[in-house]
Design a protein around this motif. Structure first.
Motif, short mmCIF file in Angstrom:
data_model
loop_
_atom_site.label_atom_id
_atom_site.label_comp_id
_atom_site.label_asym_id
_atom_site.label_seq_id
_atom_site.Cartn_x
_atom_site.Cartn_y
_atom_site.Cartn_z
N ILE A 106 0.87 -1.18 0.00
CA ILE A 106 0.00 0.00 0.00
C ILE A 106 0.90 1.23 0.00
O ILE A 106 1.73 1.40 0.89
CB ILE A 106 -0.92 0.03 1.24
CG1 ILE A 106 -1.83 -1.19 1.23
CG2 ILE A 106 -1.73 1.31 1.27
CD1 ILE A 106 -2.64 -1.35 2.49
N GLN A 108 0.97 5.50 -0.28
CA GLN A 108 0.10 6.66 -0.10
C GLN A 108 0.81 7.93 -0.54
O GLN A 108 1.98 8.12 -0.24
CB GLN A 108 -0.32 6.78 1.36
CG GLN A 108 -1.20 5.63 1.79
CD GLN A 108 -1.94 5.94 3.07
OE1 GLN A 108 -1.69 6.93 3.72
NE2 GLN A 108 -2.87 5.08 3.40
N THR A 109 0.06 8.74 -1.24
CA THR A 109 0.51 10.09 -1.57
C THR A 109 -0.39 11.04 -0.79
O THR A 109 -1.23 10.61 -0.01
CB THR A 109 0.41 10.35 -3.09
OG1 THR A 109 -0.95 10.24 -3.49
CG2 THR A 109 1.27 9.38 -3.88
N SER A 113 -4.42 6.67 -2.23
CA SER A 113 -3.84 5.47 -1.65
C SER A 113 -3.87 4.40 -2.74
O SER A 113 -4.90 4.19 -3.38
CB SER A 113 -4.64 5.02 -0.44
OG SER A 113 -4.11 3.86 0.10
N TYR A 114 -2.76 3.75 -2.96
CA TYR A 114 -2.65 2.75 -4.02
C TYR A 114 -2.40 1.38 -3.41
O TYR A 114 -1.54 1.22 -2.54
CB TYR A 114 -1.49 3.10 -4.96
CG TYR A 114 -1.62 4.46 -5.61
CD1 TYR A 114 -2.40 4.64 -6.73
CD2 TYR A 114 -0.94 5.56 -5.09
CE1 TYR A 114 -2.52 5.88 -7.33
CE2 TYR A 114 -1.05 6.80 -5.68
CZ TYR A 114 -1.84 6.96 -6.79
OH TYR A 114 -1.95 8.19 -7.38
N HIS A 115 -3.13 0.37 -3.89
CA HIS A 115 -3.00 -1.00 -3.41
C HIS A 115 -2.55 -1.87 -4.58
O HIS A 115 -3.20 -1.85 -5.63
CB HIS A 115 -4.33 -1.53 -2.88
CG HIS A 115 -4.90 -0.69 -1.78
ND1 HIS A 115 -4.56 -0.88 -0.48
CD2 HIS A 115 -5.77 0.35 -1.82
CE1 HIS A 115 -5.19 0.01 0.26
NE2 HIS A 115 -5.94 0.78 -0.53
N LYS A 145 4.38 8.98 0.65
CA LYS A 145 4.56 9.13 2.08
C LYS A 145 5.07 7.81 2.67
O LYS A 145 4.62 6.74 2.27
CB LYS A 145 3.25 9.51 2.76
CG LYS A 145 2.75 10.87 2.38
CD LYS A 145 1.47 11.16 3.12
CE LYS A 145 0.94 12.52 2.74
NZ LYS A 145 -0.33 12.82 3.42
#
Length: 148
Positions: A106, A108-109, A113-115, A145
């Motif tokens: 996972i 996150q920016t 949120s990318y999975h 992040k």
């Protein structure tokens, strides 16, 4: 030239050749398969482990100079066959995935949120397969992040 330096130099020579074909197979069958924009030299330099290279340099140098010729031919020949095996598409893809990818991550920016799976963690970008979008996306490392 002393026999130790001859062993060291011959070990380095053979290890460079083995590494060249190992990374060539990964480049052709993993990096190009996922259409990751990456030059061979960067792939080779960023993923070369000095301790493994030193170990194989010393081992191959010792085997080639200090053992009998039949053992040296069988040992070095076997390593060459293993290294050349990455030129076969399924093997090269599997080795590339084992060395370069991370699954179920996972990221996150500030906005999203990318999975999914990291296909390649580069110098400035991360090539990421998002399982929700079912698409390969490229993320800037500065905007992510946390630790990758």
């Amino acid at each position: 030239m002393s026999k130790f330096f001859q062993a060291l130099l011959s070990g380095m020579f053979f290890t460079f050749i083995l590494d060249f074909f190992l990374f060539l197979g990964i480049k052709l069958n993993y990096i190009d398969y996922y259409e990751i924009d990456l030059y061979y030299n960067i792939l080779f330099a960023d993923n070369q482990d000095f301790l493994i290279f030193l170990f194989f340099t010393l081992l191959i140098g010792y085997v080639t100079l200090y053992t009998n010729i039949k053992l040296a031919l069988v040992f070095v020949g076997s390593l060459f066959l293993l290294s050349f095996a990455t030129l076969i598409a399924p093997i090269g893809n599997s080795v590339g995935a084992y060395m370069l990818s991370k699954e179920n991550v996972i990221l996150q920016t500030s906005r999203f949120s990318y999975h999914g799976d990291i296909l390649y963690n580069g110098r400035k970008t991360v090539t990421f397969y998002d399982t929700e979008l079912q698409k390969i996306i490229i993320l800037d490392k500065k905007k992510i992040k946390g630790k990758i």
